[in-house]
Scaffold this active site. Structure first.
Site, PDB file in Angstrom:
ATOM      1  N   ASN A 206     -13.318  45.589  -0.265  1.00 11.43           N
ATOM      2  CA  ASN A 206     -14.486  46.088   0.458  1.00 11.43           C
ATOM      3  C   ASN A 206     -14.189  47.478   0.999  1.00 11.43           C
ATOM      4  O   ASN A 206     -13.114  48.017   0.780  1.00 11.43           O
ATOM      5  CB  ASN A 206     -14.901  45.103   1.560  1.00 11.43           C
ATOM      6  CG  ASN A 206     -13.835  44.953   2.616  1.00 11.43           C
ATOM      7  OD1 ASN A 206     -13.496  45.894   3.321  1.00 11.43           O
ATOM      8  ND2 ASN A 206     -13.263  43.742   2.697  1.00 11.43           N
ATOM      9  N   ASP A 279     -14.572  37.073   2.119  1.00 11.83           N
ATOM     10  CA  ASP A 279     -15.108  35.714   2.324  1.00 11.83           C
ATOM     11  C   ASP A 279     -14.763  34.808   1.143  1.00 11.83           C
ATOM     12  O   ASP A 279     -14.731  33.583   1.293  1.00 11.83           O
ATOM     13  CB  ASP A 279     -16.625  35.779   2.498  1.00 11.83           C
ATOM     14  CG  ASP A 279     -16.988  36.384   3.849  1.00 11.83           C
ATOM     15  OD1 ASP A 279     -16.285  36.064   4.829  1.00 11.83           O
ATOM     16  OD2 ASP A 279     -17.949  37.174   3.923  1.00 11.83           O
ATOM     17  N   PHE A 327     -15.609  41.046  15.157  1.00  9.80           N
ATOM     18  CA  PHE A 327     -16.547  42.095  14.759  1.00  9.80           C
ATOM     19  C   PHE A 327     -17.513  41.463  13.771  1.00  9.80           C
ATOM     20  O   PHE A 327     -17.148  40.498  13.078  1.00  9.80           O
ATOM     21  CB  PHE A 327     -15.807  43.272  14.100  1.00  9.80           C
ATOM     22  CG  PHE A 327     -15.441  44.365  15.066  1.00  9.80           C
ATOM     23  CD1 PHE A 327     -14.513  44.138  16.068  1.00  9.80           C
ATOM     24  CD2 PHE A 327     -16.024  45.622  14.970  1.00  9.80           C
ATOM     25  CE1 PHE A 327     -14.172  45.139  16.959  1.00  9.80           C
ATOM     26  CE2 PHE A 327     -15.696  46.637  15.861  1.00  9.80           C
ATOM     27  CZ  PHE A 327     -14.769  46.396  16.859  1.00  9.80           C
ATOM     28  N   LYS A 341     -22.374  33.749  15.213  1.00 17.94           N
ATOM     29  CA  LYS A 341     -20.936  33.758  14.865  1.00 17.94           C
ATOM     30  C   LYS A 341     -20.081  33.508  16.099  1.00 17.94           C
ATOM     31  O   LYS A 341     -19.079  32.798  16.051  1.00 17.94           O
ATOM     32  CB  LYS A 341     -20.556  35.107  14.237  1.00 17.94           C
ATOM     33  CG  LYS A 341     -21.013  35.219  12.793  1.00 17.94           C
ATOM     34  CD  LYS A 341     -20.672  36.553  12.157  1.00 17.94           C
ATOM     35  CE  LYS A 341     -21.299  36.615  10.782  1.00 17.94           C
ATOM     36  NZ  LYS A 341     -21.226  37.911  10.131  1.00 17.94           N
ATOM     37  N   LYS A 345     -17.681  30.347  15.934  1.00 15.79           N
ATOM     38  CA  LYS A 345     -16.234  30.599  15.870  1.00 15.79           C
ATOM     39  C   LYS A 345     -15.560  30.454  17.243  1.00 15.79           C
ATOM     40  O   LYS A 345     -14.362  30.670  17.363  1.00 15.79           O
ATOM     41  CB  LYS A 345     -15.977  31.992  15.280  1.00 15.79           C
ATOM     42  CG  LYS A 345     -16.594  32.169  13.881  1.00 15.79           C
ATOM     43  CD  LYS A 345     -16.161  33.446  13.199  1.00 15.79           C
ATOM     44  CE  LYS A 345     -16.922  33.654  11.886  1.00 15.79           C
ATOM     45  NZ  LYS A 345     -16.221  34.487  10.922  1.00 15.79           N
TER      46      LYS A 345
HETATM   47  O1  PMT Z   1     -12.367  49.854   8.818  1.00 17.10           O
HETATM   48  P1  PMT Z   1     -13.558  50.783   9.038  1.00 17.10           P
HETATM   49  O2  PMT Z   1     -13.832  51.618   7.817  1.00 17.10           O
HETATM   50  O3  PMT Z   1     -13.394  51.607  10.288  1.00 17.10           O
HETATM   51  O4  PMT Z   1     -14.871  49.886   9.222  1.00 17.10           O
HETATM   52  C1  PMT Z   1     -15.014  49.100  10.361  1.00 17.10           C
HETATM   53  C2  PMT Z   1     -15.695  47.763  10.037  1.00 17.10           C
HETATM   54  C3  PMT Z   1     -17.113  48.008   9.545  1.00 17.10           C
HETATM   55  C4  PMT Z   1     -14.901  46.999   8.974  1.00 17.10           C
HETATM   56  C5  PMT Z   1     -15.701  46.931  11.375  1.00 17.10           C
HETATM   57  O5  PMT Z   1     -16.425  47.627  12.333  1.00 17.10           O
HETATM   58  C6  PMT Z   1     -16.293  45.554  11.191  1.00 17.10           C
HETATM   59  O6  PMT Z   1     -17.487  45.346  11.295  1.00 17.10           O
HETATM   60  N1  PMT Z   1     -15.418  44.545  10.903  1.00 17.10           N
HETATM   61  C7  PMT Z   1     -15.786  43.151  10.642  1.00 17.10           C
HETATM   62  C8  PMT Z   1     -16.329  43.029   9.267  1.00 17.10           C
HETATM   63  C9  PMT Z   1     -16.571  41.596   8.862  1.00 17.10           C
HETATM   64  O7  PMT Z   1     -15.830  41.078   8.125  1.00 17.10           O
HETATM   65  O8  PMT Z   1     -17.577  40.994   9.466  1.00 17.10           O
HETATM   66  P2  PMT Z   1     -17.964  39.445   9.171  1.00 17.10           P
HETATM   67  O9  PMT Z   1     -19.284  39.296   9.818  1.00 17.10           O
HETATM   68  O10 PMT Z   1     -17.835  39.133   7.734  1.00 17.10           O
HETATM   69  O11 PMT Z   1     -16.880  38.601   9.951  1.00 17.10           O
HETATM   70  C10 PMT Z   1     -17.045  38.212  11.310  1.00 17.10           C
HETATM   71  C11 PMT Z   1     -15.681  38.110  11.986  1.00 17.10           C
HETATM   72  O12 PMT Z   1     -14.934  37.041  11.389  1.00 17.10           O
HETATM   73  C12 PMT Z   1     -14.823  39.340  11.869  1.00 17.10           C
HETATM   74  O13 PMT Z   1     -14.154  39.518  13.094  1.00 17.10           O
HETATM   75  C13 PMT Z   1     -13.835  39.016  10.757  1.00 17.10           C
HETATM   76  O14 PMT Z   1     -12.599  39.677  10.967  1.00 17.10           O
HETATM   77  C14 PMT Z   1     -13.697  37.493  10.907  1.00 17.10           C
HETATM   78  N2  PMT Z   1     -13.422  36.812   9.647  1.00 17.10           N
HETATM   79  C15 PMT Z   1     -14.269  36.887   8.588  1.00 17.10           C
HETATM   80  C16 PMT Z   1     -13.991  36.189   7.435  1.00 17.10           C
HETATM   81  C17 PMT Z   1     -12.818  35.407   7.377  1.00 17.10           C
HETATM   82  N3  PMT Z   1     -12.511  34.751   6.281  1.00 17.10           N
HETATM   83  N4  PMT Z   1     -11.998  35.341   8.425  1.00 17.10           N
HETATM   84  C18 PMT Z   1     -12.292  36.011   9.565  1.00 17.10           C
HETATM   85  O15 PMT Z   1     -11.509  35.946  10.527  1.00 17.10           O
END
Ligand code: PMT
Length: 411
Positions: A206, A279, A327, A341, A345
């Site tokens: 990504n 994911d 995030f 979320k 979580k």
């Molecule tokens: O790295 P940059 O270029 O500065 O960009 C920053 C960013 C856009 C990556 C950052 O600001 C951001 O939004 N990060 C989270 C991205 C994300 O994966 O979001 P999500 O909605 O898919 O996941 C929600 C949360 O669960 C996140 O904290 C993620 O780390 C966590 N997660 C997700 C999937 C997984 N299998 N395990 C997790 O722990």
């Protein structure tokens, strides 16, 4: 570790600024040198570049500099602007709001504290014009490392000699120490993407650059925290002072994070999961051999990766630490999904960024976000990732469990 912008002006003491840069680094600070045109006549920018391991800022109008409006980017990231030596000329510019080069523009653009070490001829220092400028700067909160007396390069003996580098470093360190609100705390930050290998040459990935996570790690370090940085593949240089654990896929990131949080070591006070964790990953893992281009359509079977944040939420149940921050990269109104979320979580706060908005999300130096808790949603306008990191840590600090007795307290 704090980021110090070290302004160097055109005086014979410019060579001593090299020693100041070294001293700051030895105390764990990151230094970005900013040379005026005349400073570069006394000491070459290459010297500072080699020591600080950062490009030297100098010419505000050089091609490329304005692609990121560098004096603004640096202004918002630094914790201290230190000027060594500060000439009568730069003091006059600072006092009167003149911004005709990088350093004087940086002074106007930053809200960080400013410390200057003046050095000049005795009569220049005593001149009412210079004295008035010094008074005006002091009224605005600029701090000084007073010049000493002694033999001056111009042949005079008197007041005006640049303070000793060790004294300048100590004064800077004292100013930086005032904001060490995370001293004694252990903070774990994940950053960057994870990549899921398909075969020996291809992967699913990504657009995360790691910038947001690194900004949070740098801010936590600046506040005195011990920082573990679990980073997916990124080309960025990690902030000095962080203990860095490089990982590749989601499973590897899970193992690294859980080992640090649930292992036998010191308790982690705060986890900030900034990483864009994949994911899905190819079912059965990466193929040993390269996939051939031998069919019109290719169907890949993927399986869900472990949800690291949700696993942390389950592990934390019934414990008083760590505070958990996630995030959420969303498109459109992000608050409702971020709150879903947060609850699913079992975390304390989710930083929702709408990655479809200009200046937000992946790649660049800026972000726009909403800090979502169970009951509140605070919008943070467009700003640098470091600024967002500051606001986030300001909001999180009151949630931290009391320090275990015997730990170093916040100063
Ligand atoms: O790295 P940059 O270029 O500065 O960009 C920053 C960013 C856009 C990556 C950052 O600001 C951001 O939004 N990060 C989270 C991205 C994300 O994966 O979001 P999500 O909605 O898919 O996941 C929600 C949360 O669960 C996140 O904290 C993620 O780390 C966590 N997660 C997700 C999937 C997984 N299998 N395990 C997790 O722990």
């Amino acid at each position: 570790m704090a980021l110090v912008a070290l302004g160097v002006c055109g005086g014979i003491g410019a060579y001593k600024a090299v020693e100041v840069a070294r001293g700051l680094q030895q105390r764990g600070h990151d230094v970005a040198a900013v040379l005026t045109a005349n400073a570069a006549r006394f000491v070459g920018p290459l010297t500072f570049e080699a020591i600080t391991r950062r490009p030297v800022a100098g010419d505000q109008f050089a091609p490329g500099v304005n692609a990121q409006i560098e004096h603004i980017a640096l202004a918002s990231d630094l914790q201290l602007l230190l000027v060594v030596p500060a000439t009568a000329n730069i003091l006059g510019k600072f006092a009167n709001g003149i911004a005709d080069d990088f350093l004087s523009a940086l002074y106007l653009a930053t809200t960080a504290p400013v410390l200057v070490a003046p050095a000049m001829n005795t009569n220049m220092l005593a001149h009412p014009a210079v004295a008035a400028n010094l008074d005006r700067l002091a009224e605005r909160g600029v701090r000084f490392v007073e010049p000493g007396e002694g033999y001056l390069a111009c042949g005079w003996v008197g007041r005006g000699r640049l303070a000793e580098p060790a004294d300048v470093v100590a004064a800077a360190d004292r100013m930086l120490g005032a904001g060490r609100s995370l001293a004694g705390r252990r903070v774990l930050v994940t950053a960057g993407p994870t990549v899921e290998d398909l075969d020996p040459v291809r992967y699913l990935g990504n657009r995360s650059s790691g910038r947001m996570g690194y900004a949070i790690a740098a801010e936590a370090l600046a506040r005195g925290a011990q920082v573990d940085l679990v980073a997916g593949p990124t080309a960025l240089e990690p902030p000095a002072g962080a203990e860095v654990f490089r990982v590749r896929g989601a499973e590897e990131m899970r193992t690294a994070v859980m080992a640090r949080v649930a292992g036998d070591g010191d308790a982690v006070d705060l986890v900030v999961m900034v990483a864009a964790v994949a994911d899905y990953t190819p079912a059965g893992g990466a193929r040993d051999a390269k996939l051939l281009r031998d069919r019109d359509e290719l169907v890949l079977t993927l399986r869900r990766t472990p949800d690291i944040l949700a696993a942390l939420g389950r592990w934390r149940a019934g414990r008083d630490r760590p505070v958990l921050v996630g995030f959420a990269a969303e498109v459109g109104d992000p608050v409702a999904r971020a709150r879903e979320k947060l609850r699913r979580k079992q975390v304390d706060l989710v930083v929702a960024n709408d990655v479809s908005r200009p200046g937000a999300g992946f790649g660049g130096n800026t972000n726009v976000a909403t800090l979502v808790t169970d009951t509140e949603a605070e919008e943070i306008p467009l700003g640098t990732k470091r600024e967002l990191a500051r606001v986030l840590l300001d909001r999180v600090e009151p949630r931290l469990a009391p320090l275990a007795s015997g730990s170093e307290g916040a100063t």
